[in-house]
Design an enzyme around this catalytic site. Sequence first.
Site, PDB file in Angstrom:
ATOM      1  N   LYS A  14       0.832  -1.214   0.000  1.00  0.00           N
ATOM      2  CA  LYS A  14       0.000   0.000   0.000  1.00  0.00           C
ATOM      3  C   LYS A  14       0.865   1.262   0.000  1.00  0.00           C
ATOM      4  CE  LYS A  14      -1.960  -1.219   3.962  1.00  0.00           C
ATOM      5  NZ  LYS A  14      -1.291  -2.509   4.239  1.00  0.00           N
ATOM      6  N   ARG A  88      -9.856   0.835   8.511  1.00  0.00           N
ATOM      7  CA  ARG A  88      -9.490  -0.538   8.872  1.00  0.00           C
ATOM      8  C   ARG A  88     -10.608  -1.247   9.618  1.00  0.00           C
ATOM      9  NH1 ARG A  88      -3.584   0.350   8.855  1.00  0.00           N
ATOM     10  NH2 ARG A  88      -2.567  -1.617   9.285  1.00  0.00           N
ATOM     11  N   ARG A 127      12.021  -5.079   5.037  1.00  0.00           N
ATOM     12  CA  ARG A 127      11.682  -3.676   4.754  1.00  0.00           C
ATOM     13  C   ARG A 127      12.520  -2.698   5.577  1.00  0.00           C
ATOM     14  NH1 ARG A 127       5.694  -1.773   5.362  1.00  0.00           N
ATOM     15  NH2 ARG A 127       5.872  -2.905   7.314  1.00  0.00           N
ATOM     16  N   ARG A 161      11.056  -0.737  11.084  1.00  0.00           N
ATOM     17  CA  ARG A 161       9.918  -0.447  11.962  1.00  0.00           C
ATOM     18  C   ARG A 161       9.899  -1.420  13.136  1.00  0.00           C
ATOM     19  NH1 ARG A 161       4.741   0.147   8.079  1.00  0.00           N
ATOM     20  NH2 ARG A 161       3.847  -1.062   9.784  1.00  0.00           N
ATOM     21  N   ARG A 172      -0.719  -8.681  13.465  1.00  0.00           N
ATOM     22  CA  ARG A 172      -1.225  -7.710  12.482  1.00  0.00           C
ATOM     23  C   ARG A 172      -2.105  -8.414  11.456  1.00  0.00           C
ATOM     24  NH1 ARG A 172       4.414  -5.285  10.872  1.00  0.00           N
ATOM     25  NH2 ARG A 172       3.295  -4.237   9.189  1.00  0.00           N
TER      26      ARG A 172
HETATM   27  P1  AP5 Z   1       4.797  -1.626   1.822  1.00  0.00           P
HETATM   28  O1  AP5 Z   1       4.454  -0.820   0.624  1.00  0.00           O
HETATM   29  O2  AP5 Z   1       5.537  -0.966   2.923  1.00  0.00           O
HETATM   30  O3  AP5 Z   1       3.501  -2.395   2.356  1.00  0.00           O
HETATM   31  P2  AP5 Z   1       2.221  -1.860   3.151  1.00  0.00           P
HETATM   32  O4  AP5 Z   1       1.041  -2.486   2.531  1.00  0.00           O
HETATM   33  O5  AP5 Z   1       2.267  -0.364   3.234  1.00  0.00           O
HETATM   34  O6  AP5 Z   1       2.484  -2.567   4.534  1.00  0.00           O
HETATM   35  P3  AP5 Z   1       2.439  -2.005   6.031  1.00  0.00           P
HETATM   36  O7  AP5 Z   1       3.218  -2.959   6.862  1.00  0.00           O
HETATM   37  O8  AP5 Z   1       2.840  -0.560   6.060  1.00  0.00           O
HETATM   38  O9  AP5 Z   1       0.933  -2.134   6.333  1.00  0.00           O
HETATM   39  P4  AP5 Z   1       0.294  -2.106   7.708  1.00  0.00           P
HETATM   40  O10 AP5 Z   1      -1.109  -1.971   7.310  1.00  0.00           O
HETATM   41  O11 AP5 Z   1       0.626  -3.245   8.568  1.00  0.00           O
HETATM   42  O12 AP5 Z   1       1.007  -0.873   8.453  1.00  0.00           O
HETATM   43  P5  AP5 Z   1       0.514   0.608   8.791  1.00  0.00           P
HETATM   44  O13 AP5 Z   1       1.689   1.474   8.800  1.00  0.00           O
HETATM   45  O14 AP5 Z   1      -0.650   0.971   7.956  1.00  0.00           O
HETATM   46  O15 AP5 Z   1       5.650  -2.906   1.313  1.00  0.00           O
HETATM   47  C1  AP5 Z   1       6.191  -3.838   2.226  1.00  0.00           C
HETATM   48  C2  AP5 Z   1       7.585  -4.289   1.738  1.00  0.00           C
HETATM   49  O16 AP5 Z   1       7.422  -5.044   0.541  1.00  0.00           O
HETATM   50  C3  AP5 Z   1       8.517  -3.142   1.407  1.00  0.00           C
HETATM   51  O17 AP5 Z   1       9.818  -3.467   1.815  1.00  0.00           O
HETATM   52  C4  AP5 Z   1       8.416  -3.006  -0.114  1.00  0.00           C
HETATM   53  O18 AP5 Z   1       9.617  -2.527  -0.676  1.00  0.00           O
HETATM   54  C5  AP5 Z   1       8.110  -4.437  -0.537  1.00  0.00           C
HETATM   55  N1  AP5 Z   1       7.204  -4.506  -1.690  1.00  0.00           N
HETATM   56  C6  AP5 Z   1       6.104  -3.733  -1.938  1.00  0.00           C
HETATM   57  N2  AP5 Z   1       5.493  -4.088  -3.077  1.00  0.00           N
HETATM   58  C7  AP5 Z   1       6.215  -5.132  -3.577  1.00  0.00           C
HETATM   59  C8  AP5 Z   1       6.092  -5.945  -4.747  1.00  0.00           C
HETATM   60  N3  AP5 Z   1       5.083  -5.768  -5.633  1.00  0.00           N
HETATM   61  N4  AP5 Z   1       7.022  -6.926  -4.935  1.00  0.00           N
HETATM   62  C9  AP5 Z   1       8.025  -7.120  -4.038  1.00  0.00           C
HETATM   63  N5  AP5 Z   1       8.213  -6.384  -2.923  1.00  0.00           N
HETATM   64  C10 AP5 Z   1       7.302  -5.392  -2.685  1.00  0.00           C
HETATM   65  O19 AP5 Z   1      -0.019   0.403  10.278  1.00  0.00           O
HETATM   66  C11 AP5 Z   1       0.867   0.106  11.343  1.00  0.00           C
HETATM   67  C12 AP5 Z   1       0.104   0.033  12.663  1.00  0.00           C
HETATM   68  O20 AP5 Z   1      -0.491   1.319  12.953  1.00  0.00           O
HETATM   69  C13 AP5 Z   1      -1.080  -0.955  12.715  1.00  0.00           C
HETATM   70  O21 AP5 Z   1      -0.653  -2.260  13.040  1.00  0.00           O
HETATM   71  C14 AP5 Z   1      -1.934  -0.317  13.825  1.00  0.00           C
HETATM   72  O22 AP5 Z   1      -1.389  -0.578  15.094  1.00  0.00           O
HETATM   73  C15 AP5 Z   1      -1.782   1.170  13.547  1.00  0.00           C
HETATM   74  N6  AP5 Z   1      -2.792   1.683  12.606  1.00  0.00           N
HETATM   75  C16 AP5 Z   1      -2.550   2.235  11.377  1.00  0.00           C
HETATM   76  N7  AP5 Z   1      -3.688   2.617  10.782  1.00  0.00           N
HETATM   77  C17 AP5 Z   1      -4.701   2.294  11.634  1.00  0.00           C
HETATM   78  C18 AP5 Z   1      -6.114   2.415  11.566  1.00  0.00           C
HETATM   79  N8  AP5 Z   1      -6.719   2.949  10.493  1.00  0.00           N
HETATM   80  N9  AP5 Z   1      -6.836   1.961  12.637  1.00  0.00           N
HETATM   81  C19 AP5 Z   1      -6.236   1.443  13.725  1.00  0.00           C
HETATM   82  N10 AP5 Z   1      -4.894   1.276  13.850  1.00  0.00           N
HETATM   83  C20 AP5 Z   1      -4.129   1.713  12.813  1.00  0.00           C
HETATM   84 MG    MG Z   2       2.501   1.022   4.827  1.00  0.00          MG
END
Ligand code: AP5
Ligand code: MG
Length: 217
Positions: A14, A88, A127, A161, A172
């Site tokens: 994402k 979410r 990552r 992270r 997660r």
């Molecule tokens: P990346 O693009 O970083 O993936 P992502 O989908 O953004 O994954 P996240 O881990 O950021 O998602 P998340 O939902 O767990 O975390 P968030 O920060 O939102 O890609 C991942 C890796 O793969 C990278 O190294 C990239 O280079 C590689 N990659 C990407 N695409 C690729 C491809 N096509 N091929 C190969 N490699 C690839 O949330 C974190 C925490 O915050 C949550 O756990 C929660 O505690 C809190 N939180 C955030 N939002 C909310 C909400 N709305 N409600 C409640 N709690 C929340």
């Molecule tokens: Mg992300």
Amino acid sequence: MPNVILLGPPGAGKGTQAKRLEDERGMVQLSTGDMLRAARTSGTEMGRRVAEVMDRGELVTDDIVIGLIGERLSASQGGGFIFDGFPRTLKQADALAALLDRMGQRLDAVIEMQVDDAVLVARITGRYICGSCGAVYHDTTRPTRVAGVCDACGSTDLRRRADDTEEALKQRLLEYYKKTSPLIGYYYAKGLLTTVDGLADMDAVGAAVAAVLDRRG
Ligand code: AP5
Ligand code: MG
């Protein structure tokens, strides 16, 4: 410009695709994960509590994230928002609809990035991110051009992270399937959902996302 939600489990890509849409189309990424990571460094009691919840891989309360998104939306003009990691829960989805409505904006597309859980461990544990601009890298699939220096902004503040461990990833994923995956049916029923193959390489995923926006935007 269209408003779009990127939906998918941790590691689906994402953030990677949101950054790309910012660069290529001048859209605005609204990542609640990035906002919460900024809040946790604020040194406040709220920041400390948020950090604990995130590091366990659990969801932060709806009220906190709805408040964060509400602030950002009311401070911005126009559209072209990429919602990354928000909503979410169904409560967050309803809140987003109300916020957009109040601004005279609408949601144009919800893109589900479908991946296989088996690839997520490697994506998450490899990552690293830029602490300054949030650019996303990977040890093998997307290293920086110069080791230790962010391609996008030149910062040397590259970091892992705290929640990118195998153990936190399990939690997660569980949270995703329990609380977030019902949004797939919710947006399907609204006629907004398109699924793309998140297992393809980053350029192919980018092209698929762009095609959805061109069709729906
Ligand atoms: P990346 O693009 O970083 O993936 P992502 O989908 O953004 O994954 P996240 O881990 O950021 O998602 P998340 O939902 O767990 O975390 P968030 O920060 O939102 O890609 C991942 C890796 O793969 C990278 O190294 C990239 O280079 C590689 N990659 C990407 N695409 C690729 C491809 N096509 N091929 C190969 N490699 C690839 O949330 C974190 C925490 O915050 C949550 O756990 C929660 O505690 C809190 N939180 C955030 N939002 C909310 C909400 N709305 N409600 C409640 N709690 C929340
Ligand atoms: Mg992300």
